[in-house]
Scaffold this motif. Structure first.
Motif, PDB file in Angstrom:
ATOM      1  N   ARG A  77     -21.902  22.133  54.795  1.00  0.00           N
ATOM      2  CA  ARG A  77     -21.858  22.566  53.387  1.00  0.00           C
ATOM      3  C   ARG A  77     -23.208  22.296  52.727  1.00  0.00           C
ATOM      4  NH1 ARG A  77     -16.928  21.550  49.351  1.00  0.00           N
ATOM      5  NH2 ARG A  77     -16.369  23.492  50.420  1.00  0.00           N
ATOM      6  N   VAL A  78     -23.710  23.322  52.028  1.00  0.00           N
ATOM      7  CA  VAL A  78     -24.952  23.194  51.272  1.00  0.00           C
ATOM      8  C   VAL A  78     -24.626  23.474  49.807  1.00  0.00           C
ATOM      9  CG1 VAL A  78     -27.309  24.015  50.977  1.00  0.00           C
ATOM     10  CG2 VAL A  78     -26.265  24.020  53.254  1.00  0.00           C
ATOM     11  N   PRO A  79     -24.650  22.455  48.923  1.00  0.00           N
ATOM     12  CA  PRO A  79     -24.384  22.684  47.495  1.00  0.00           C
ATOM     13  C   PRO A  79     -25.474  23.577  46.889  1.00  0.00           C
ATOM     14  CG  PRO A  79     -24.240  20.345  48.063  1.00  0.00           C
ATOM     15  CD  PRO A  79     -24.868  21.033  49.226  1.00  0.00           C
ATOM     16  N   LEU A  80     -25.042  24.572  46.097  1.00  0.00           N
ATOM     17  CA  LEU A  80     -25.991  25.474  45.450  1.00  0.00           C
ATOM     18  C   LEU A  80     -26.181  25.117  43.978  1.00  0.00           C
ATOM     19  CD1 LEU A  80     -24.736  28.846  46.992  1.00  0.00           C
ATOM     20  CD2 LEU A  80     -26.521  27.312  47.847  1.00  0.00           C
ATOM     21  N   ASN A  81     -25.093  24.724  43.329  1.00  0.00           N
ATOM     22  CA  ASN A  81     -25.131  24.229  41.949  1.00  0.00           C
ATOM     23  C   ASN A  81     -23.863  23.408  41.727  1.00  0.00           C
ATOM     24  OD1 ASN A  81     -23.047  26.185  41.351  1.00  0.00           O
ATOM     25  ND2 ASN A  81     -24.660  27.728  41.128  1.00  0.00           N
ATOM     26  N   GLN A  82     -23.490  23.180  40.473  1.00  0.00           N
ATOM     27  CA  GLN A  82     -22.353  22.299  40.211  1.00  0.00           C
ATOM     28  C   GLN A  82     -21.010  22.888  40.653  1.00  0.00           C
ATOM     29  OE1 GLN A  82     -24.754  23.144  38.130  1.00  0.00           O
ATOM     30  NE2 GLN A  82     -25.384  21.442  36.801  1.00  0.00           N
ATOM     31  N   ARG A  83     -20.935  24.190  40.833  1.00  0.00           N
ATOM     32  CA  ARG A  83     -19.657  24.811  41.174  1.00  0.00           C
ATOM     33  C   ARG A  83     -19.646  25.527  42.521  1.00  0.00           C
ATOM     34  NH1 ARG A  83     -15.694  25.660  37.142  1.00  0.00           N
ATOM     35  NH2 ARG A  83     -14.519  26.679  38.790  1.00  0.00           N
ATOM     36  N   PHE A  84     -20.802  25.932  43.028  1.00  0.00           N
ATOM     37  CA  PHE A  84     -20.813  26.748  44.245  1.00  0.00           C
ATOM     38  C   PHE A  84     -21.490  26.043  45.407  1.00  0.00           C
ATOM     39  CE2 PHE A  84     -20.510  30.048  40.917  1.00  0.00           C
ATOM     40  CZ  PHE A  84     -19.358  30.678  41.350  1.00  0.00           C
ATOM     41  N   ALA A  85     -20.970  26.341  46.603  1.00  0.00           N
ATOM     42  CA  ALA A  85     -21.564  25.811  47.830  1.00  0.00           C
ATOM     43  C   ALA A  85     -21.562  26.914  48.887  1.00  0.00           C
ATOM     44  CB  ALA A  85     -20.790  24.603  48.337  1.00  0.00           C
ATOM     45  N   TRP A  86     -22.474  26.765  49.814  1.00  0.00           N
ATOM     46  CA  TRP A  86     -22.562  27.681  50.958  1.00  0.00           C
ATOM     47  C   TRP A  86     -22.018  26.929  52.172  1.00  0.00           C
ATOM     48  CZ3 TRP A  86     -27.692  27.983  53.992  1.00  0.00           C
ATOM     49  CH2 TRP A  86     -27.555  28.828  55.095  1.00  0.00           C
ATOM     50  N   ASP A  87     -20.853  27.360  52.656  1.00  0.00           N
ATOM     51  CA  ASP A  87     -20.197  26.715  53.792  1.00  0.00           C
ATOM     52  C   ASP A  87     -20.428  27.535  55.061  1.00  0.00           C
ATOM     53  OD1 ASP A  87     -19.278  24.815  52.101  1.00  0.00           O
ATOM     54  OD2 ASP A  87     -17.151  25.335  52.263  1.00  0.00           O
ATOM     55  N   THR A  88     -20.728  26.854  56.143  1.00  0.00           N
ATOM     56  CA  THR A  88     -20.891  27.512  57.435  1.00  0.00           C
ATOM     57  C   THR A  88     -20.055  26.794  58.470  1.00  0.00           C
ATOM     58  OG1 THR A  88     -23.162  28.172  56.892  1.00  0.00           O
ATOM     59  CG2 THR A  88     -22.514  28.257  59.209  1.00  0.00           C
ATOM     60  N   ARG A  89     -19.152  27.522  59.105  1.00  0.00           N
ATOM     61  CA  ARG A  89     -18.336  26.974  60.190  1.00  0.00           C
ATOM     62  C   ARG A  89     -18.744  27.633  61.499  1.00  0.00           C
ATOM     63  NH1 ARG A  89     -14.907  26.992  55.850  1.00  0.00           N
ATOM     64  NH2 ARG A  89     -13.666  25.096  55.529  1.00  0.00           N
ATOM     65  N   THR A  90     -18.878  26.816  62.518  1.00  0.00           N
ATOM     66  CA  THR A  90     -19.198  27.315  63.850  1.00  0.00           C
ATOM     67  C   THR A  90     -17.991  27.101  64.754  1.00  0.00           C
ATOM     68  OG1 THR A  90     -21.540  26.788  63.550  1.00  0.00           O
ATOM     69  CG2 THR A  90     -20.776  27.167  65.802  1.00  0.00           C
ATOM     70  N   VAL A  91     -17.497  28.193  65.317  1.00  0.00           N
ATOM     71  CA  VAL A  91     -16.320  28.139  66.191  1.00  0.00           C
ATOM     72  C   VAL A  91     -16.725  28.677  67.560  1.00  0.00           C
ATOM     73  CG1 VAL A  91     -13.947  28.903  66.536  1.00  0.00           C
ATOM     74  CG2 VAL A  91     -14.801  28.513  64.215  1.00  0.00           C
ATOM     75  N   ARG A  92     -16.380  27.942  68.591  1.00  0.00           N
ATOM     76  CA  ARG A  92     -16.729  28.366  69.948  1.00  0.00           C
ATOM     77  C   ARG A  92     -15.513  28.986  70.633  1.00  0.00           C
ATOM     78  NH1 ARG A  92     -21.748  26.686  70.692  1.00  0.00           N
ATOM     79  NH2 ARG A  92     -22.488  24.929  69.412  1.00  0.00           N
ATOM     80  N   HIS A  93     -15.741  30.166  71.192  1.00  0.00           N
ATOM     81  CA  HIS A  93     -14.714  30.918  71.891  1.00  0.00           C
ATOM     82  C   HIS A  93     -14.999  30.879  73.394  1.00  0.00           C
ATOM     83  CE1 HIS A  93     -12.994  32.593  68.167  1.00  0.00           C
ATOM     84  NE2 HIS A  93     -14.242  32.658  67.738  1.00  0.00           N
ATOM     85  N   PRO A  94     -14.050  31.372  74.209  1.00  0.00           N
ATOM     86  CA  PRO A  94     -14.304  31.392  75.660  1.00  0.00           C
ATOM     87  C   PRO A  94     -15.578  32.158  76.022  1.00  0.00           C
ATOM     88  CG  PRO A  94     -11.987  31.827  75.199  1.00  0.00           C
ATOM     89  CD  PRO A  94     -12.686  31.824  73.876  1.00  0.00           C
ATOM     90  N   PHE A  95     -16.114  31.846  77.183  1.00  0.00           N
ATOM     91  CA  PHE A  95     -17.307  32.485  77.734  1.00  0.00           C
ATOM     92  C   PHE A  95     -18.530  32.320  76.823  1.00  0.00           C
ATOM     93  CE2 PHE A  95     -13.762  34.778  79.729  1.00  0.00           C
ATOM     94  CZ  PHE A  95     -14.098  34.590  81.070  1.00  0.00           C
ATOM     95  N   HIS A  96     -18.613  31.177  76.173  1.00  0.00           N
ATOM     96  CA  HIS A  96     -19.792  30.800  75.378  1.00  0.00           C
ATOM     97  C   HIS A  96     -20.045  31.738  74.198  1.00  0.00           C
ATOM     98  CE1 HIS A  96     -21.515  27.507  77.884  1.00  0.00           C
ATOM     99  NE2 HIS A  96     -20.723  28.064  78.788  1.00  0.00           N
ATOM    100  N   VAL A  97     -19.034  32.470  73.771  1.00  0.00           N
ATOM    101  CA  VAL A  97     -19.175  33.278  72.559  1.00  0.00           C
ATOM    102  C   VAL A  97     -19.021  32.354  71.353  1.00  0.00           C
ATOM    103  CG1 VAL A  97     -18.211  35.170  71.185  1.00  0.00           C
ATOM    104  CG2 VAL A  97     -18.355  35.372  73.673  1.00  0.00           C
TER     105      VAL A  97
END
Length: 203
Positions: A107-127
């Motif tokens: 999570r990267v806070p942008l201001n008092q109300r908004f954030a930029w969230d990034t989730r990394t999910v690993r699937h079969p075969f290294h996708v």
């Protein structure tokens, strides 16, 4: 140096492949079996020694790109401001945000109300799935979401240290869905910029 190593490996691999097919054909002929059929078995076996995961990896990557990748906007800035009257005037961008990582979420806070969230999910075969969202941290509402897929194969030809045998399989290094599926991240980037710097949030 890496290129020469690949060249040597595949030269030996092809030589071994041809020898295996010749020997299997000869064995099949001597034992009264179909040389052609057993030659195909040998071809498939030798192919699978190195490339058994190539078609599943490419197929799974293309499937996810076609069915799940892309940009989705759930709420416009105008709609958010209508739901939160007067709040936009109080927001100020965070110039040097502290990146917060917990599990597969960053999570990267942008201001008092908004954030930029990034989730990394690993699937079969290294996708690998990269799910980016612009989130109202107070309500949990998601304004927009961008999903992309690639593989986590680093590839030693790029000068990176190999983590395992898969990093030597440079042909499995598949990039963003944007390359082949014409999926653009432009709209997400524009909304990110507007939310952080509030150039259009004051209507």
């Amino acid at each position: 140096m890496i290129g020469m190593s690949y060249l040597l490996f595949f030269t030996l691999y092809i030589a071994l492949w041809r020898a295996a097919v010749r020997n299997v054909r000869a064995w099949a002929k001597q034992s009264g079996r179909s040389p052609r059929r057993w030659a195909w078995v040998a071809h498939i076996g030798m192919y699978s020694l190195v490339f058994w995961d190539f078609l599943p990896t490419v197929g799974l990557h293309q499937y996810y790109c076609a069915t799940e990748a892309g940009f989705t906007q759930y709420k416009t800035l105008a709609q958010w401001e209508a739901d939160n009257p007067g709040v936009a005037d109080t927001l100020t961008p965070i110039k040097k945000p502290e990146w917060q990582t917990r599990g597969n979420l960053t999570r990267v806070p942008l201001n008092q109300r908004f954030a930029w969230d990034t989730r990394t999910v690993r699937h079969p075969f290294h996708v690998r799935e990269r799910d980016e969202q612009i989130v109202d941290v107070k309500t949990g509402d998601v304004l927009a979401r961008y999903v992309d897929f690639d593989t986590d194969i680093l590839g030693v030809e790029r000068g990176s240290a190999a983590r395992g045998v898969y990093d030597y399989k440079g042909w499995l290094n598949i990039g963003s869905c944007e390359i082949g599926q014409k999926i653009e991240k432009t709209e997400f980037n524009e909304l990110y910029h507007l939310v952080k710097y509030q150039e259009e949030i004051h209507l």
